[in-house]
Structure formats: C-alpha cells, structure tokens
Scaffold this motif. Structure first.
Motif, mmCIF file in Angstrom:
data_model
loop_
_atom_site.group_PDB
_atom_site.id
_atom_site.type_symbol
_atom_site.label_atom_id
_atom_site.label_comp_id
_atom_site.label_asym_id
_atom_site.label_seq_id
_atom_site.Cartn_x
_atom_site.Cartn_y
_atom_site.Cartn_z
ATOM 1 N N ASP A 318 0.837 -1.196 0.000
ATOM 2 C CA ASP A 318 0.000 0.000 0.000
ATOM 3 C C ASP A 318 0.871 1.244 0.000
ATOM 4 O O ASP A 318 2.101 1.171 0.019
ATOM 5 N N ASP A 319 0.218 2.404 -0.021
ATOM 6 C CA ASP A 319 0.954 3.668 -0.033
ATOM 7 C C ASP A 319 0.914 4.363 1.322
ATOM 8 O O ASP A 319 1.253 5.540 1.433
ATOM 9 N N GLU A 417 9.170 3.489 -4.207
ATOM 10 C CA GLU A 417 7.862 3.994 -4.623
ATOM 11 C C GLU A 417 6.766 3.037 -4.149
ATOM 12 O O GLU A 417 6.929 1.817 -4.205
ATOM 13 N N PRO A 418 5.630 3.568 -3.687
ATOM 14 C CA PRO A 418 4.555 2.697 -3.189
ATOM 15 C C PRO A 418 3.996 1.794 -4.291
ATOM 16 O O PRO A 418 3.870 2.199 -5.451
ATOM 17 N N PRO A 504 -4.638 -3.047 -1.798
ATOM 18 C CA PRO A 504 -4.170 -3.540 -0.499
ATOM 19 C C PRO A 504 -5.261 -4.340 0.199
ATOM 20 O O PRO A 504 -6.453 -4.053 0.041
ATOM 21 N N ILE A 505 -4.863 -5.336 0.974
ATOM 22 C CA ILE A 505 -5.843 -6.214 1.619
ATOM 23 C C ILE A 505 -5.801 -6.101 3.144
ATOM 24 O O ILE A 505 -6.477 -6.865 3.838
ATOM 25 N N THR A 506 -5.016 -5.158 3.678
ATOM 26 C CA THR A 506 -4.982 -4.926 5.120
ATOM 27 C C THR A 506 -5.142 -3.442 5.400
ATOM 28 O O THR A 506 -4.937 -2.596 4.521
ATOM 29 N N ASP A 507 -5.476 -3.132 6.664
ATOM 30 C CA ASP A 507 -5.537 -1.733 7.070
ATOM 31 C C ASP A 507 -4.183 -1.308 7.626
ATOM 32 O O ASP A 507 -3.200 -2.058 7.557
#
Length: 529
Positions: A318-319, A417-418, A504-507
């Motif tokens: 993720d970013d 880079e994200p 992304p699959i998580t917080d």
C-alpha cells in the motif's frame, strides 16, 4: 481474458533443426521453441552492459548461450523470468488448474501432468530434477542448461557437472549456514543491530524449566522457535502466553520430534507488540538493492485451528507511510545485513522478516531467509506493472556472473515507490495424512457475490491487475487438478492456491480486510468442500 504476455511470445517461433525431442511436450502446443545455440561461454564485452529496464534485461539474457529452465513445485512460482528471458521455460512438480492458462505465456512441463497421477516422493528440486523424465527433457535442450532454483541443495551440486547444468543459486553450504537461527543471532550481535531479547538453548534445558522461570527471563509472553525446523512460513513457531500454553508445548515436544524432524535446540524470544513485515534484498556487485517495507499477513482469520503460531499467509502492498524514522532505520539495518552477507560471498535475493513497533518507531529484524521469499513472484509483477526493473532480473544476472551495470541509487529510489496489491495463500489446513478429494476450479478472475459467501467466475485471467476493487480477485497456483482422486498431504501448511488482489488487503494495523477473508474462505470451501 488477461494473461501475462511477454513481448517475445507475440509471434510463434519456427522449430529449429536439431531441437529437443521433448519440445512439443514441454510447450503443450504444436509450435516449437527458440533455443539459443553456443558453447555457454559468457559474451565478451569491453564494458558491462547497462541494465535499466526490461528491454535491457531481454537483451542481456538474449546474449547468453543455452537454455533457461525455472524449477519449482508450481509453475506460477517461476513465472517472472518469462518476461525477460527469450529461451525460458518451466519445469514444475504439480499439476494445477492454472497450467493451461500459464502455457499461453510460457512453455510448461508438469511432471504430474505427464505421468497422470500425483507424485509425492519428495517435494524439493532434487527429487523433481532427478526424475528420469525430467532428466531426459533437460538432456534434449540446447546447452548449457541454466536451472533457476528456489534454493540450492548438496545433491544438485554433486550431479550438475555430469549433467552439464549451471545452477542459478548460491552454494548450498552457504545457504544452509545462513538459514541457521544461531548464525542469525550471531550476525545481529556482530552488527550491533537492535535485538529482541532471547537465546538459543538445548531442548532439554527448555523442557526442564517452568513457565515461571522462562517468563521471568523473557516476559509473560514469549516466542519459541524450533531451530532444527528450517522450513519457514511459521512451521515450528509457538506463542507461549500462560502456564497452560507452556505446559501444552512441553508435552508436544516430549518425544523431541516435530514435523518428522528431531529437535535439538529451541530459540526463545520475548514477545513484542508490533506489525509483521518483510523486506526483500538483492546483494549485487554494485551494492545492495532494498525493497520498500512490505506488510505481512500473519495468522489470518481463515487459518484458525493451527497448533503453531506466526503462520505466514501473504502480503499487502500500500501507499501508507511507515514514517521517516522507521523507513530510515529499516533501510540502515537492511544495508548492514546485505553488506555482511556480501562479505560471505552471498549474491542475489534474500529476505528479512521484521517487526515494526510503530509506537516507539523501532524496527527489529526477526529472521533471515537466504533464498527467494514468499513476496515473490508478486513483488516482481507489481514492480513490472509500474515499469520498474524487477529485482529478480538482477538476482539472476548476479548468480550467472553476467557482466552488467546498474545505477544502484536510482533503482533503490524506484523500489521505494509505493506499490498497491496483495496476495493470500490458501492452505490445506486438515490434519497431515488425511485423504482429501479436492474439486478443481477455474483459474482466473472471480467476484464475491452478495452476503452468502459465494463468488462468481468472471473470466480467465493470470494478471494481478485484472481485479477491480476488493470484491474481485484472481485464483492461481492451484488447486491440484486430480478430480475424483483422493490426495494425501503430509503438511497442513501445504498450499491449495494463491489469491491475488489489485488493491491492499490490510488496514494500517495489518488487519486483513473482510473481503479478502471472505475470498479465502470461499476458495477453501470451493476446493475442499
């Protein structure tokens, strides 16, 4: 339909004279394969060829004589070089439901597909390459044959000379040394890196101590790892949280055997709250390449029932920022480890598992993986999707001793880079040795439907960026394709398939999303029932 489509597969190749008798079987289609001829000597260059992008990688690998063969348990795990090696093909163990789809991108030879039944004798590269059918295949390819391995084994080194193979892997003795958890602790001490309090002790000493004794040294919660279990993914890892869990673990280890391995030593460490993450490194002659911090998915909700803890289930990219201090400290420790390994002669990709204590902005390195890691091939696919040279290309050039040059600072800047995406591993989960009759499912793009936990097949797809939103996902790398046959797995962490997501699959705290959890539960139910 969306598939990986390397440029060099855009047109069929004519069958060349003197080509291998197994070519049609390997490609799975009537067309032939383009094989590079030559003596196997490295091309002479007045200066190292620049490596800036995929086009440069294709040119470099195209200048090398011989044939390139990715060797793995599954075909998808070795898919990345198909994007930059013209003479590439894959030899794999498993007959999985995605083979026909992957063969549209790269020639694949599956041992189980050829023999028509499950092959369970040994599940590493040695047993696969030693099979007579595989040896016959490799003997028919234009030499020298370059084998791209997950990791090296002493048995492979003993036969590579007589077979004329070149192994794209570090020496097995070095790999085994670096994989030892005792070496890891010594390295952390020598480099004076922040360390989680702990020690490596004989199993008998651990069994003789009470929970009160060990908790007095390492805290009320501590982690026990069985040093002799070198296979990763959480195997041989236990979280002790109270007297009952300590007593239960001691009873399980009374026979001093776990997962068929004799246990002599255990590693004890304090349990520290934080986020599980990893970093991919590539040790090169130009310096150390370092990936961005990658969130790991550990002990996912769909993996309940395991005796062991710390089960690796996937990654989420993720970013979201980890913060300047955490990023700086992670890079400092990564470079220190990479340079230390370089001094020992190690080259190419390795991974480090880390724990990020966001509250105190601290980073602790937990483990070293001197091989391809669970982040691949997904990390490479994400990098190529952004137009970034994948780390795997540099890894292979290093192991093959091919002259090249890179701008290490520019490439490391690109790796910071994200990236956005995620993947999950769906496991067998059931007790080892229990027969299972698995259902084949289509490989490709699916979408969760409503609140009933079902998913609908949309189309064939072998690309992570096919899904649109968290409700869609791609199923690849499985499941085993033996409908009507009972299969026996000796490892409850054996893989059924991989799920890939374009988001992304998580917080921010590493918690798996409801959609990703639902997708994994659906896949397991669809395959196992």
């Amino acid at each position: 339909m969306c598939v990986f489509r390397p440029m060099f597969h855009s047109q069929p190749y004519p069958l060349q004279s003197g080509s291998a008798p197994f070519q049609d079987r390997l490609s799975g289609s009537p067309r032939g394969l383009l094989l590079c001829r030559g003596t196997g000597e490295e091309p002479h260059c007045e200066q190292d060829m620049p490596l800036r992008d995929i086009a440069d990688a294709r040119a470099l690998f195209g200048s090398i004589n011989g044939s390139f063969v990715g060797v793995g348990m599954t075909a998808f795990s070795r898919i990345t070089p198909a994007h930059f090696i013209p003479s590439y093909r894959i030899v794999c163990h498993k007959k999985s439901c995605d083979l026909d789809l992957l063969k549209k991108t790269v020639p694949v030879f599956s041992l189980e597909e050829l023999v028509g039944e499950p092959v369970n004798e040994g599940l590493e590269s040695v047993s696969l390459i030693s099979h007579p059918m595989v040896r016959e295949l490799l003997a028919g390819l234009a030499g020298p044959v370059h084998l791209i391995l997950y990791q090296n084994y002493p048995a492979l080194e003993s036969i590579k000379g007589e077979m004329g193979w070149r192994l794209a892997a570090n020496p097995s003795a070095l790999r085994l040394k670096l994989a030892d958890r005792r070496f890891f602790r010594e390295m952390i001490e020598k480099l004076a890196l922040p360390a989680v309090p702990g020690a490596v002790i004989p199993l008998g000493e651990f069994l003789s101590g009470s929970y009160g004794y060990w908790s007095g040294l390492f805290g009320k919660r501590y982690v026990v790892q069985l040093v002799d279990i070198i296979q990763g993914g959480g195997r041989g890892t236990f979280f002790v949280t109270d007297p009952d869990s300590h007593l239960s673990l001691c009873r399980r280890l009374e026979e001093k055997v776990w997962r068929g391995v004799t246990i002599n030593y255990v590693s004890l460490r304090s349990f520290i709250e934080g986020e599980a993450a990893s970093i991919a490194l590539c040790v090169t002659k130009n310096g150390i390449l370092v990936s961005r911090i990658q969130r790991q998915v550990i002990d996912a909700p769909y993996c309940d029932g395991f005796v062991e803890s710390g089960i690796f289930c996937g990654h989420s990219w993720d970013d979201m920022s980890w913060g300047d201090r955490v990023n700086s400290e992670a890079k400092r420790q990564s470079l220190a480890i990479g340079n230390y390994l370089a001094g020992l002669g190690y080259r190419g990709i390795c991974g480090i598992d880390i724990l990020v204590d966001g509250f105190n902005e601290s980073v602790f390195v937990l483990e070293l993986n001197p091989r391809y890691t669970g982040a691949f091939p997904m990390l490479s696919l994400l990098q190529m999707d952004r137009g970034i040279l994948p780390m795997e290309a540099v890894h292979l050039l290093e192991l093959l001793s091919v002259p090249y040059s890179i701008d290490i600072e520019a490439l490391n800047e690109a790796y910071m880079e994200p990236l956005r995406g995620g993947h999950l591993i769906v496991f067998v989960l059931t007790a080892a040795g229990r027969p299972l009759s698995l259902k084949p499912i289509n490989s490709g793009l699916y979408e969760l439907s409503g609140q009933n936990g079902n998913a609908a097949f949309l189309r064939e797809c072998a690309s992570f960026n096919g899904p649109e939103g968290l409700g869609q996902f791609v199923v690849l790398e499985g499941p085993p394709n033996f409908e009507g046959r009972e299969l026996v797995f000796n490892d409850n962490l054996a893989r059924l398939c991989r799920l890939m997501f374009s988001s992304p699959i998580t917080d921010a705290r590493g918690r798996l999303s409801q959609e990703a959890t639902a997708a994994a539960r659906w896949a397991y139910k669809a395959i196992v029932g």
